[in-house]
Design a protein around this motif. Structure first.
Motif, PDB file in Angstrom:
ATOM      1  N   SER A  63      -0.636  -4.687   6.245  1.00  0.00           N
ATOM      2  CA  SER A  63       0.566  -3.960   6.683  1.00  0.00           C
ATOM      3  C   SER A  63       0.422  -2.443   6.611  1.00  0.00           C
ATOM      4  O   SER A  63       1.232  -1.722   7.191  1.00  0.00           O
ATOM      5  CB  SER A  63       1.780  -4.399   5.866  1.00  0.00           C
ATOM      6  OG  SER A  63       1.567  -4.144   4.497  1.00  0.00           O
ATOM      7  N   VAL A  64      -0.594  -1.932   5.908  1.00  0.00           N
ATOM      8  CA  VAL A  64      -0.754  -0.479   5.782  1.00  0.00           C
ATOM      9  C   VAL A  64      -2.030   0.032   6.431  1.00  0.00           C
ATOM     10  O   VAL A  64      -2.256   1.249   6.478  1.00  0.00           O
ATOM     11  CB  VAL A  64      -0.708  -0.016   4.313  1.00  0.00           C
ATOM     12  CG1 VAL A  64       0.533  -0.548   3.620  1.00  0.00           C
ATOM     13  CG2 VAL A  64      -1.966  -0.417   3.551  1.00  0.00           C
ATOM     14  N   LYS A  65      -2.851  -0.870   6.932  1.00  0.00           N
ATOM     15  CA  LYS A  65      -4.106  -0.442   7.559  1.00  0.00           C
ATOM     16  C   LYS A  65      -3.825   0.509   8.726  1.00  0.00           C
ATOM     17  O   LYS A  65      -2.959   0.265   9.548  1.00  0.00           O
ATOM     18  CB  LYS A  65      -4.897  -1.656   8.045  1.00  0.00           C
ATOM     19  CG  LYS A  65      -5.569  -2.430   6.934  1.00  0.00           C
ATOM     20  CD  LYS A  65      -6.342  -3.618   7.488  1.00  0.00           C
ATOM     21  CE  LYS A  65      -7.015  -4.408   6.384  1.00  0.00           C
ATOM     22  NZ  LYS A  65      -7.726  -5.610   6.896  1.00  0.00           N
ATOM     23  N   GLY A  66      -4.586   1.600   8.765  1.00  0.00           N
ATOM     24  CA  GLY A  66      -4.390   2.599   9.810  1.00  0.00           C
ATOM     25  C   GLY A  66      -3.322   3.615   9.486  1.00  0.00           C
ATOM     26  O   GLY A  66      -3.209   4.637  10.181  1.00  0.00           O
ATOM     27  N   ARG A  67      -2.529   3.369   8.471  1.00  0.00           N
ATOM     28  CA  ARG A  67      -1.465   4.314   8.085  1.00  0.00           C
ATOM     29  C   ARG A  67      -1.705   4.925   6.711  1.00  0.00           C
ATOM     30  O   ARG A  67      -1.388   6.093   6.482  1.00  0.00           O
ATOM     31  CB  ARG A  67      -0.108   3.603   8.096  1.00  0.00           C
ATOM     32  CG  ARG A  67       0.292   3.038   9.437  1.00  0.00           C
ATOM     33  CD  ARG A  67       1.741   2.541   9.420  1.00  0.00           C
ATOM     34  NE  ARG A  67       1.957   1.476   8.448  1.00  0.00           N
ATOM     35  CZ  ARG A  67       2.838   1.547   7.446  1.00  0.00           C
ATOM     36  NH1 ARG A  67       3.575   2.626   7.287  1.00  0.00           N
ATOM     37  NH2 ARG A  67       2.990   0.523   6.619  1.00  0.00           N
ATOM     38  N   PHE A  68      -2.204   4.141   5.788  1.00  0.00           N
ATOM     39  CA  PHE A  68      -2.432   4.599   4.410  1.00  0.00           C
ATOM     40  C   PHE A  68      -3.930   4.802   4.189  1.00  0.00           C
ATOM     41  O   PHE A  68      -4.754   4.029   4.688  1.00  0.00           O
ATOM     42  CB  PHE A  68      -1.937   3.574   3.402  1.00  0.00           C
ATOM     43  CG  PHE A  68      -0.439   3.422   3.323  1.00  0.00           C
ATOM     44  CD1 PHE A  68       0.410   3.970   4.266  1.00  0.00           C
ATOM     45  CD2 PHE A  68       0.128   2.723   2.270  1.00  0.00           C
ATOM     46  CE1 PHE A  68       1.788   3.823   4.186  1.00  0.00           C
ATOM     47  CE2 PHE A  68       1.501   2.560   2.162  1.00  0.00           C
ATOM     48  CZ  PHE A  68       2.330   3.103   3.124  1.00  0.00           C
ATOM     49  N   THR A  69      -4.262   5.816   3.413  1.00  0.00           N
ATOM     50  CA  THR A  69      -5.649   6.084   3.053  1.00  0.00           C
ATOM     51  C   THR A  69      -5.734   6.378   1.567  1.00  0.00           C
ATOM     52  O   THR A  69      -5.004   7.246   1.064  1.00  0.00           O
ATOM     53  CB  THR A  69      -6.206   7.277   3.840  1.00  0.00           C
ATOM     54  OG1 THR A  69      -6.090   7.035   5.244  1.00  0.00           O
ATOM     55  CG2 THR A  69      -7.689   7.481   3.502  1.00  0.00           C
ATOM     56  N   MET A  70      -6.620   5.666   0.902  1.00  0.00           N
ATOM     57  CA  MET A  70      -6.833   5.902  -0.528  1.00  0.00           C
ATOM     58  C   MET A  70      -8.127   6.687  -0.708  1.00  0.00           C
ATOM     59  O   MET A  70      -9.152   6.348  -0.126  1.00  0.00           O
ATOM     60  CB  MET A  70      -6.918   4.576  -1.271  1.00  0.00           C
ATOM     61  CG  MET A  70      -7.019   4.716  -2.779  1.00  0.00           C
ATOM     62  SD  MET A  70      -6.968   3.117  -3.611  1.00  0.00           S
ATOM     63  CE  MET A  70      -7.194   3.658  -5.308  1.00  0.00           C
ATOM     64  N   THR A  71      -8.047   7.745  -1.515  1.00  0.00           N
ATOM     65  CA  THR A  71      -9.223   8.557  -1.791  1.00  0.00           C
ATOM     66  C   THR A  71      -9.327   8.817  -3.293  1.00  0.00           C
ATOM     67  O   THR A  71      -8.377   8.564  -4.044  1.00  0.00           O
ATOM     68  CB  THR A  71      -9.162   9.905  -1.052  1.00  0.00           C
ATOM     69  OG1 THR A  71      -7.972  10.603  -1.432  1.00  0.00           O
ATOM     70  CG2 THR A  71      -9.175   9.714   0.450  1.00  0.00           C
ATOM     71  N   ARG A  72     -10.481   9.331  -3.689  1.00  0.00           N
ATOM     72  CA  ARG A  72     -10.703   9.591  -5.115  1.00  0.00           C
ATOM     73  C   ARG A  72     -11.411  10.923  -5.301  1.00  0.00           C
ATOM     74  O   ARG A  72     -12.365  11.236  -4.584  1.00  0.00           O
ATOM     75  CB  ARG A  72     -11.541   8.475  -5.742  1.00  0.00           C
ATOM     76  CG  ARG A  72     -11.736   8.630  -7.253  1.00  0.00           C
ATOM     77  CD  ARG A  72     -12.395   7.401  -7.841  1.00  0.00           C
ATOM     78  NE  ARG A  72     -12.480   7.495  -9.298  1.00  0.00           N
ATOM     79  CZ  ARG A  72     -13.610   7.625  -9.972  1.00  0.00           C
ATOM     80  NH1 ARG A  72     -14.752   7.677  -9.319  1.00  0.00           N
ATOM     81  NH2 ARG A  72     -13.607   7.687 -11.289  1.00  0.00           N
ATOM     82  N   ASP A  73     -10.935  11.683  -6.263  1.00  0.00           N
ATOM     83  CA  ASP A  73     -11.583  12.920  -6.699  1.00  0.00           C
ATOM     84  C   ASP A  73     -12.279  12.602  -8.008  1.00  0.00           C
ATOM     85  O   ASP A  73     -11.636  12.501  -9.057  1.00  0.00           O
ATOM     86  CB  ASP A  73     -10.543  14.025  -6.876  1.00  0.00           C
ATOM     87  CG  ASP A  73     -11.159  15.356  -7.282  1.00  0.00           C
ATOM     88  OD1 ASP A  73     -12.223  15.369  -7.924  1.00  0.00           O
ATOM     89  OD2 ASP A  73     -10.572  16.387  -6.969  1.00  0.00           O
TER      90      ASP A  73
END
Length: 129
Positions: A63-73
């Motif tokens: 349901s969130v693919k293409g809209r949400f992005t998870m990243t890490r610092d």
């Protein structure tokens, strides 16, 4: 054991964006899975996005693919959830969580067994006009 502190969230209109942050402290030296869950009113917990700290492999619920992005610092031991094109159905309390006992996909799909992970304090995301 990890401590997770969240920030971000709020009230936005449909189509707008928000970014959530989750800062990890404590024993961050090893590999673990970290991710985001949400709980909407009247619904159960849903794994939104989960990431491996060892290789960055990331799982997203459909349901969130293409809209949400998870990243890490890595330097800051902080993960982010960039949420774009928000919809009213994204309204929920969002929780950051981490565990060493699951892969990211298993963590998101199955959740975390009691006492086998760490949780942030939760933050409200409301999408409405």
């Amino acid at each position: 054991h990890l401590q997770l502190v969240q920030s971000g969230g709020g009230l936005v209109q449909p189509g707008w964006s928000l970014r959530l942050s989750c800062a990890a402290s404590g024993d961050t030296s090893g590999a673990y899975s970290i991710g985001w869950f949400r709980r909407a009113p009247g619904k159960g917990q849903e794994g939104v996005s989960c990431m491996s700290t060892s290789d960055g492999a990331t799982y997203y619920v459909d349901s969130v693919k293409g809209r949400f992005t998870m990243t890490r610092d890595n330097a800051q031991n902080t993960v982010y959830l960039q949420m774009n094109s928000l919809k009213p159905e994204d309204t929920a309390v969002y929780y950051c969580a981490a565990t060493v006992y699951s892969t990211p996909q298993t963590m998101c799909r199955m959740g975390i067994m009691p006492n086998l992970g760490s949780w942030g304090q939760g933050t409200q995301v409301t999408v409405g006009s």
